[in-house]
Every structure is written in C-alpha cells, then in structure tokens.
Design a protein around this motif. Structure first.
Motif, short mmCIF file in Angstrom:
data_model
loop_
_atom_site.label_atom_id
_atom_site.label_comp_id
_atom_site.label_asym_id
_atom_site.label_seq_id
_atom_site.Cartn_x
_atom_site.Cartn_y
_atom_site.Cartn_z
N ASP A 192 0.83 -1.21 0.00
CA ASP A 192 0.00 0.00 0.00
C ASP A 192 0.86 1.26 0.00
O ASP A 192 0.58 2.22 -0.71
CB ASP A 192 -0.92 0.02 1.22
N GLY A 237 2.26 1.82 -3.32
CA GLY A 237 1.19 2.28 -4.21
C GLY A 237 0.92 3.76 -4.05
O GLY A 237 0.60 4.46 -5.02
N ARG A 238 1.05 4.26 -2.81
CA ARG A 238 0.84 5.70 -2.57
C ARG A 238 2.01 6.53 -3.12
O ARG A 238 1.82 7.65 -3.56
CB ARG A 238 0.70 5.97 -1.08
N VAL A 243 4.02 5.63 -5.70
CA VAL A 243 4.23 5.45 -7.15
C VAL A 243 2.88 5.21 -7.83
O VAL A 243 2.36 4.10 -7.79
CB VAL A 243 5.18 4.26 -7.41
N PRO A 244 2.32 6.21 -8.48
CA PRO A 244 1.03 6.01 -9.15
C PRO A 244 1.16 5.09 -10.37
O PRO A 244 2.25 4.92 -10.92
CB PRO A 244 0.62 7.43 -9.57
N GLU A 245 0.03 4.51 -10.77
CA GLU A 245 0.00 3.62 -11.94
C GLU A 245 -0.35 4.43 -13.20
O GLU A 245 -1.10 5.41 -13.12
CB GLU A 245 -1.09 2.55 -11.77
N VAL A 258 1.16 6.41 -15.43
CA VAL A 258 1.59 7.78 -15.79
C VAL A 258 3.03 7.83 -16.30
O VAL A 258 3.58 8.92 -16.47
CB VAL A 258 1.44 8.74 -14.59
N TRP A 259 3.63 6.67 -16.57
CA TRP A 259 5.06 6.62 -16.88
C TRP A 259 5.29 6.40 -18.37
O TRP A 259 4.51 5.74 -19.04
CB TRP A 259 5.73 5.51 -16.06
N ASP A 279 5.14 2.94 -19.68
CA ASP A 279 3.82 2.30 -19.83
C ASP A 279 3.44 2.12 -21.30
O ASP A 279 2.67 1.22 -21.64
CB ASP A 279 2.74 3.11 -19.11
N ALA A 320 5.14 1.50 -13.20
CA ALA A 320 5.10 1.59 -11.73
C ALA A 320 5.82 0.41 -11.09
O ALA A 320 6.54 0.58 -10.10
CB ALA A 320 3.65 1.65 -11.26
N LYS A 340 8.91 0.77 -8.43
CA LYS A 340 8.82 0.18 -7.07
C LYS A 340 9.96 -0.80 -6.85
O LYS A 340 10.58 -0.83 -5.77
CB LYS A 340 7.48 -0.54 -6.89
#
Ligand code: ZN
Length: 131
Positions: free
Chosen positions: A63, A66-67, A69-71, A73-74, A77, A84, A88
């Motif tokens: 958790d 997750g806070r 490193v957002p999913e 937006v990279w 991707d 992400a 991480k």
C-alpha cells in the motif's frame, strides 16, 4: 556456491517469505562463516528483509509503495504498461546480504527474507550465493 530458488506468484503484487528456502541453501553450501546474498533476477521484483509474521505488514508495504508510485503515468507504460512496477522494484532493490555464522543466517528474531513481486503472477528466479 550459487543455488537457485523458483517462486511462482499468484497475484499482481505479492510478498512471499523465502527464508526457509534460503536457509536450506546456506545449509547445503556447507559454509560456516561468511555472507549470503539473495538476488532476484528480474526488473519488476525485489528482495527485502522485514517482518513476515504479521501479514498486514506485507500488505502495508505494498500500500505504501502504491501511494508513492502512481500507476499508468510513466513513459515506459507505452511499451508494456508496467512502469510503476519497475520503479517500485528500483526503490526496494534486487538483493539483500545476510551474515552467516555457524552455517546459519544471522537474522534478527523478527526478520524474514521476502521476495516482492510487483508485476505478477509470474515465475521468479532468486539466486542465492553463499561464500
Ligand atoms: Zn516493463
């Protein structure tokens, strides 16, 4: 001596306690005094040492990451949609080193060696080197 542990994860993100398998590798190595390095050979997984007795703590770790490193937006991707997970994994790092004495891992009472899969489910290769 090198040996390999294979871990099959079942979820997208999962923390797996591999302390027993690493301790067995140390025992097989017949190294009395030395160092044990545990290294995961993947770019979206990590190895950490922390408490595994409370499974909530493993979820808390995921958790917290997750806070941080957002999913979605990279730049990466656009290639395979797992930027992400790479970030991480880079924060946690791919390896840990543990002292060995009398053929045993010198872990603290609440310390466990854990594989953190950040882009599962997958088969993960963990290399254990004892010398
Ligand atoms: Zn990727």
């Amino acid at each position: 001596m090198h040996s390999e542990i294979t871990v099959s994860t079942r979820r997208k993100q999962e923390v797996v306690d591999i302390t027993r398998q690493v301790a067995e590798a140390v025992s097989r190595s017949e190294v009395g005094e030395g160092m044990c390095t545990v290294f995961v050979a993947h770019a979206t997984a990590a190895v950490v040492i922390n408490e595994s007795a409370d499974p909530n703590l493993c979820d808390d770790l995921l958790d917290a990451l997750g806070r941080l490193v957002p999913e979605g937006v990279w730049r990466h991707d656009r290639i395979d949609d797992n930027g992400a997970a790479h970030i991480k994994a880079a924060i946690l790092g791919p390896s840990e080193t543990i002292p060995v004495r009398d053929g045993r891992l010198l872990l603290g009472a609440w310390q466990a060696i854990m594989l953190v899969d950040l882009d599962g489910p997958r088969r993960r290769r963990v290399v254990v080197t004892v010398r």
